[in-house]
Design an enzyme around this catalytic site. Sequence first.
Site, PDB file in Angstrom:
ATOM      1  N   CYS A  63       0.946  -1.157   0.014  1.00  0.00           N
ATOM      2  CA  CYS A  63      -0.129  -0.094  -0.182  1.00  0.00           C
ATOM      3  C   CYS A  63       0.987   1.089   0.115  1.00  0.00           C
ATOM      4  CB  CYS A  63      -0.947   0.147   1.304  1.00  0.00           C
ATOM      5  SG  CYS A  63      -0.052   0.077   2.604  1.00  0.00           S
ATOM      6  N   MET A  64       0.416   2.395   0.612  1.00  0.00           N
ATOM      7  CA  MET A  64       1.274   3.451   0.472  1.00  0.00           C
ATOM      8  C   MET A  64       2.586   3.472   1.519  1.00  0.00           C
ATOM      9  SD  MET A  64       2.179   6.303  -0.890  1.00  0.00           S
ATOM     10  CE  MET A  64       0.523   6.863  -1.938  1.00  0.00           C
TER      11      MET A  64
END
Length: 98
Positions: A63-64
């Site tokens: 994810c980020m």
Amino acid sequence: MNKISAKKLAKLMNDGEKLNVIDVREDAEVAMGKIPGATHIPLGQIPERVEELDKAKEYYLVCMSGGRSGKACQFLASQGYNVTNVTGGMMSWNGELE
């Protein structure tokens, strides 16, 4: 939970390893670029799309920053999947993007 750094994942990919990467970010985030070859399944869709995954394969979730992919890893591991969280996420990714 299994973990791997974004840097180590990039090295494995650069060394020619064929890895199954799942990007759990939202559409707008992925539109800015994702790891080449990664499958995009937003975190909220993981439960309904879990049947698309093969329990015989290993998956690297990103994810980020590593938080959402960690949640996805916990869920998938509880369902019997072999998963590894990419710590640092895309914020730490220094490899190619597509």
